[in-house]
Design a protein around this motif. Structure first.
Motif, PDB file in Angstrom:
ATOM      1  N   LEU A  16       0.994  -1.131   0.050  1.00  0.00           N
ATOM      2  CA  LEU A  16      -0.075  -0.279  -0.107  1.00  0.00           C
ATOM      3  C   LEU A  16       0.828   1.133   0.039  1.00  0.00           C
ATOM      4  O   LEU A  16       1.449   1.622   1.016  1.00  0.00           O
ATOM      5  CB  LEU A  16      -1.043  -0.114   1.275  1.00  0.00           C
ATOM      6  CG  LEU A  16      -1.892  -1.145   1.405  1.00  0.00           C
ATOM      7  CD1 LEU A  16      -2.512  -1.112   2.691  1.00  0.00           C
ATOM      8  CD2 LEU A  16      -2.658  -1.591   0.353  1.00  0.00           C
ATOM      9  N   ARG A  17       1.042   1.980  -1.303  1.00  0.00           N
ATOM     10  CA  ARG A  17       2.003   2.795  -1.199  1.00  0.00           C
ATOM     11  C   ARG A  17       1.638   4.199  -0.318  1.00  0.00           C
ATOM     12  O   ARG A  17       0.481   4.672  -0.113  1.00  0.00           O
ATOM     13  CB  ARG A  17       1.878   3.505  -2.757  1.00  0.00           C
ATOM     14  CG  ARG A  17       2.356   2.579  -3.779  1.00  0.00           C
ATOM     15  CD  ARG A  17       2.777   3.092  -5.103  1.00  0.00           C
ATOM     16  NE  ARG A  17       3.298   2.033  -6.137  1.00  0.00           N
ATOM     17  CZ  ARG A  17       4.509   1.746  -5.969  1.00  0.00           C
ATOM     18  NH1 ARG A  17       5.339   2.112  -4.982  1.00  0.00           N
ATOM     19  NH2 ARG A  17       4.711   0.752  -6.881  1.00  0.00           N
ATOM     20  N   GLY A  18       2.767   4.450   0.445  1.00  0.00           N
ATOM     21  CA  GLY A  18       2.381   5.555   1.472  1.00  0.00           C
ATOM     22  C   GLY A  18       1.977   5.103   2.869  1.00  0.00           C
ATOM     23  O   GLY A  18       1.953   5.908   3.582  1.00  0.00           O
ATOM     24  N   VAL A  19       1.536   3.705   2.996  1.00  0.00           N
ATOM     25  CA  VAL A  19       1.032   3.171   4.049  1.00  0.00           C
ATOM     26  C   VAL A  19       1.974   2.126   4.445  1.00  0.00           C
ATOM     27  O   VAL A  19       2.281   2.063   5.659  1.00  0.00           O
ATOM     28  CB  VAL A  19      -0.396   2.664   3.872  1.00  0.00           C
ATOM     29  CG1 VAL A  19      -1.160   2.086   4.873  1.00  0.00           C
ATOM     30  CG2 VAL A  19      -1.232   3.905   3.149  1.00  0.00           C
ATOM     31  N   GLY A  20       1.998   0.987   3.776  1.00  0.00           N
ATOM     32  CA  GLY A  20       2.941  -0.327   4.183  1.00  0.00           C
ATOM     33  C   GLY A  20       2.462  -1.411   3.389  1.00  0.00           C
ATOM     34  O   GLY A  20       2.443  -1.589   2.228  1.00  0.00           O
ATOM     35  N   TYR A  21       1.820  -2.541   4.258  1.00  0.00           N
ATOM     36  CA  TYR A  21       1.516  -3.799   3.624  1.00  0.00           C
ATOM     37  C   TYR A  21       0.403  -4.311   4.108  1.00  0.00           C
ATOM     38  O   TYR A  21      -0.099  -3.940   5.304  1.00  0.00           O
ATOM     39  CB  TYR A  21       2.663  -4.728   3.852  1.00  0.00           C
ATOM     40  CG  TYR A  21       4.035  -4.261   3.103  1.00  0.00           C
ATOM     41  CD1 TYR A  21       4.425  -4.424   2.057  1.00  0.00           C
ATOM     42  CD2 TYR A  21       4.876  -3.621   4.125  1.00  0.00           C
ATOM     43  CE1 TYR A  21       5.576  -3.819   1.477  1.00  0.00           C
ATOM     44  CE2 TYR A  21       6.332  -3.176   3.656  1.00  0.00           C
ATOM     45  CZ  TYR A  21       6.550  -3.109   2.288  1.00  0.00           C
ATOM     46  OH  TYR A  21       7.535  -2.794   1.895  1.00  0.00           O
ATOM     47  N   ARG A  22      -0.352  -5.384   3.401  1.00  0.00           N
ATOM     48  CA  ARG A  22      -1.598  -5.767   3.812  1.00  0.00           C
ATOM     49  C   ARG A  22      -1.530  -7.274   3.317  1.00  0.00           C
ATOM     50  O   ARG A  22      -1.434  -7.360   2.181  1.00  0.00           O
ATOM     51  CB  ARG A  22      -2.676  -5.310   3.420  1.00  0.00           C
ATOM     52  CG  ARG A  22      -4.197  -5.652   3.821  1.00  0.00           C
ATOM     53  CD  ARG A  22      -5.318  -4.878   3.425  1.00  0.00           C
ATOM     54  NE  ARG A  22      -5.361  -4.515   1.905  1.00  0.00           N
ATOM     55  CZ  ARG A  22      -5.987  -3.275   1.585  1.00  0.00           C
ATOM     56  NH1 ARG A  22      -6.552  -2.598   2.420  1.00  0.00           N
ATOM     57  NH2 ARG A  22      -6.049  -3.195   0.237  1.00  0.00           N
ATOM     58  N   PHE A  23      -2.089  -8.251   4.130  1.00  0.00           N
ATOM     59  CA  PHE A  23      -1.692  -9.596   3.950  1.00  0.00           C
ATOM     60  C   PHE A  23      -3.025 -10.444   3.762  1.00  0.00           C
ATOM     61  O   PHE A  23      -3.893 -10.280   4.558  1.00  0.00           O
ATOM     62  CB  PHE A  23      -0.937 -10.253   4.679  1.00  0.00           C
ATOM     63  CG  PHE A  23      -0.455 -11.754   4.532  1.00  0.00           C
ATOM     64  CD1 PHE A  23       0.083 -12.282   3.304  1.00  0.00           C
ATOM     65  CD2 PHE A  23      -0.781 -12.668   5.387  1.00  0.00           C
ATOM     66  CE1 PHE A  23       0.253 -13.474   2.851  1.00  0.00           C
ATOM     67  CE2 PHE A  23      -0.360 -14.199   5.019  1.00  0.00           C
ATOM     68  CZ  PHE A  23      -0.134 -14.399   3.775  1.00  0.00           C
ATOM     69  N   PHE A  24      -3.518 -11.081   2.615  1.00  0.00           N
ATOM     70  CA  PHE A  24      -4.439 -11.878   2.686  1.00  0.00           C
ATOM     71  C   PHE A  24      -4.138 -13.520   2.043  1.00  0.00           C
ATOM     72  O   PHE A  24      -3.566 -13.690   1.203  1.00  0.00           O
ATOM     73  CB  PHE A  24      -5.469 -11.527   1.296  1.00  0.00           C
ATOM     74  CG  PHE A  24      -5.840 -10.055   1.465  1.00  0.00           C
ATOM     75  CD1 PHE A  24      -7.073  -9.773   2.234  1.00  0.00           C
ATOM     76  CD2 PHE A  24      -5.370  -8.924   0.890  1.00  0.00           C
ATOM     77  CE1 PHE A  24      -7.687  -8.626   2.330  1.00  0.00           C
ATOM     78  CE2 PHE A  24      -5.817  -7.667   1.443  1.00  0.00           C
ATOM     79  CZ  PHE A  24      -7.010  -7.379   2.033  1.00  0.00           C
TER      80      PHE A  24
END
Length: 221
Positions: free
Chosen positions: A211-219
């Motif tokens: 997530l640009r400017g935010v970080g990461y997300r995992f599914f």
């Protein structure tokens, strides 16, 4: 995972911290209970290793106060006493487990893994998803018929992401969870571990999104 080690004996603290670091954990050490309180206010921890006999008080009293204040970080008490009464008192004060000094590091690591599994609600060490099976004890991911080994921090990163699938994690938060205050790391370090974990998950259908400017997300599925 990030551990708080509350131990006043320098030699033992250094030995424990070094072994946990080899397993990929970030470790902060407090030599007094006052230091431990300050560190708990400053950073999130996944597990506390707490000595009973500290220079400024009893670790069991510290634990009881933490639990009364709503603290929920799992705690393994380290004690030199093997008496049943002392162990019962330790558990009644809110400890998740205890270990008697002197202890073998293999036993300490096993107790840490067991407490963390119980805290996460995982009775079975294997975690199965649609496209892969994760074995935290064996430090592997199996995709189809292929088993892939995880390095220590890849394993810890996966555990963090699996604790809340779909949640966005900033790089700063992941650094806080994976590394101790003594380790100098940059955002690039997280990018490296994310890239390695993605490669280990290839073909599984799991999505580790940036997530640009935010970080990461995992599914996971």
């Amino acid at each position: 995972m990030r551990f708080l080690l509350v131990e006043d004996t320098d030699e033992l603290a250094q030995a424990v911290a070094s072994r946990l670091a080899l397993e990929g954990h970030g470790v902060d050490r407090a030599a007094t209970l006052a230091d431990a309180r300050d560190l708990l206010r400053a950073a999130p921890y996944d597990l506390i290793l707490l000595d009973i006999s500290m220079p400024d008080g009893d670790g069991r009293d510290f634990l009881a106060q933490d639990r009364a204040a709503g603290g929920s970080v799992p705690v393994i008490m380290m004690t030199a006493s093997a008496s049943v009464n002392d162990r019962v008192t330790t558990l009644d004060r809110g400890a998740d487990d205890y270990i008697v000094k002197p202890f073998d590091f293999a036993e300490l690591l096993a107790r840490c893994r067991a407490v963390l599994r119980r805290h996460a609600g995982a009775a079975d060490s294997l975690r199965r998803f649609a496209g892969f099976t994760y074995d935290p004890l064996g430090a592997t991911i199996t995709v189809g018929d292929e088993t892939r080994e995880l390095r220590a921090r890849e394993l810890r990163l996966l555990e963090i992401l699996l604790s809340r699938p779909g949640q966005a994690y900033s790089k700063a938060h992941l650094i806080d969870r994976l590394f101790s205050f003594d380790e100098m790391v940059s955002d690039n370090a997280i990018e490296v571990y994310v890239g390695r974990l993605r490669r280990k998950l290839e073909g599984s259908g799991a999505r580790l999104e940036t997530l640009r400017g935010v970080g990461y997300r995992f599914f996971p599925e």
